[in-house]
Design a protein around this motif. Structure first.
Motif, PDB file in Angstrom:
ATOM      1  N   THR A 158       0.855  -1.182   0.000  1.00  0.00           N
ATOM      2  CA  THR A 158       0.000   0.000   0.000  1.00  0.00           C
ATOM      3  C   THR A 158       0.890   1.230   0.000  1.00  0.00           C
ATOM      4  OG1 THR A 158      -1.675  -1.162   1.306  1.00  0.00           O
ATOM      5  CG2 THR A 158      -1.834   1.238   1.251  1.00  0.00           C
ATOM      6  N   SER A 159       0.470   2.235  -0.749  1.00  0.00           N
ATOM      7  CA  SER A 159       1.201   3.508  -0.727  1.00  0.00           C
ATOM      8  C   SER A 159       0.210   4.642  -0.913  1.00  0.00           C
ATOM      9  CB  SER A 159       2.261   3.543  -1.833  1.00  0.00           C
ATOM     10  OG  SER A 159       1.665   3.489  -3.110  1.00  0.00           O
ATOM     11  N   SER A 196      -0.709   9.757  -6.024  1.00  0.00           N
ATOM     12  CA  SER A 196      -0.696   8.430  -5.388  1.00  0.00           C
ATOM     13  C   SER A 196      -0.831   7.333  -6.439  1.00  0.00           C
ATOM     14  CB  SER A 196      -1.824   8.309  -4.359  1.00  0.00           C
ATOM     15  OG  SER A 196      -1.582   9.147  -3.247  1.00  0.00           O
ATOM     16  N   ARG A 197      -1.720   7.535  -7.424  1.00  0.00           N
ATOM     17  CA  ARG A 197      -1.884   6.544  -8.499  1.00  0.00           C
ATOM     18  C   ARG A 197      -0.614   6.446  -9.339  1.00  0.00           C
ATOM     19  NH1 ARG A 197      -7.043   8.643  -8.383  1.00  0.00           N
ATOM     20  NH2 ARG A 197      -6.660  10.115 -10.077  1.00  0.00           N
ATOM     21  N   ALA A 249       2.007   4.560  -7.279  1.00  0.00           N
ATOM     22  CA  ALA A 249       1.704   3.125  -7.226  1.00  0.00           C
ATOM     23  C   ALA A 249       2.021   2.449  -8.567  1.00  0.00           C
ATOM     24  CB  ALA A 249       0.245   2.907  -6.844  1.00  0.00           C
ATOM     25  N   ARG A 300      -2.081   0.238  -8.506  1.00  0.00           N
ATOM     26  CA  ARG A 300      -3.410   0.260  -7.912  1.00  0.00           C
ATOM     27  C   ARG A 300      -4.298   1.205  -8.649  1.00  0.00           C
ATOM     28  NH1 ARG A 300      -1.217  -2.706  -4.580  1.00  0.00           N
ATOM     29  NH2 ARG A 300      -0.152  -2.412  -2.678  1.00  0.00           N
TER      30      ARG A 300
END
Length: 172
Positions: A142-143, A156-157, A160, A172
């Motif tokens: 997870t990040s 964030s995407r 990931a 993700r």
């Protein structure tokens, strides 16, 4: 910001290439955090990289009273970010990283709220970027990337996806 996050990915790649023992022997999060900081320091020449650094210039880092994870302490709850990239004297705060082992089943709320506060310019001289990493023996499970006191969803995407492309986690 992508350049800084690419440095985090490079540090993770080196960390996983050399520190499998930590996961094989189920070593604690503090040791994992320290070893990751060693590799992160190699990526950020000219910056100080510290673990559990609780200062902001001369001031002790506190979450404001009344935040979700504060105590009844009238000054708020002292916090100790896992790893920071900064210039100690100025202060000039670039990056705060919170690291969790995937086997740690306590809720992520505490680390998430710390990163929200540490990147919120309205609370104090904030860190420019915050990164939450949940690690297992194979990579990042997870990040999240925090900017301006919030999870920055597009970044964030992107992060990931880059982790996945680097073999360090699933996109993700």
């Amino acid at each position: 910001m992508q350049a800084e996050l690419n440095k985090v990915i490079a540090a993770l790649r080196d960390f996983y290439a050399h520190e499998a023992f930590l996961f094989e022997k189920d070593i604690g999060e503090r040791a994992i955090t320290h070893r990751f900081a060693v590799y992160l320091e190699r990526q950020f020449s000219g910056w100080a990289v510290d673990c559990n650094y609780d200062r902001l210039g001369e001031r002790t880092l506190h979450l404001p009273h009344g935040t979700i994870i504060s105590t009844d302490d009238h000054l708020g709850k002292s916090i100790y970010p896992d790893v920071v990239v900064h210039q100690r004297e100025i202060p000039n705060n670039l990056l705060a990283v919170e690291i969790r082992k995937a086997s740690n089943h306590t809720p992520l709320d505490h680390d998430q709220h710390k990163l929200m506060a540490m990147t919120d310019a309205h609370i104090w001289f904030a860190y420019w970027i915050g990164v939450l990493l949940v690690l297992d023996r194979r990579g990042v499970t997870t990040s999240e990337v925090y900017v301006g006191g919030l999870v920055e969803q597009p970044l964030s995407r992107w992060f990931a996806t880059r982790l996945g492309e680097s073999g360090l986690g699933a996109a993700r």
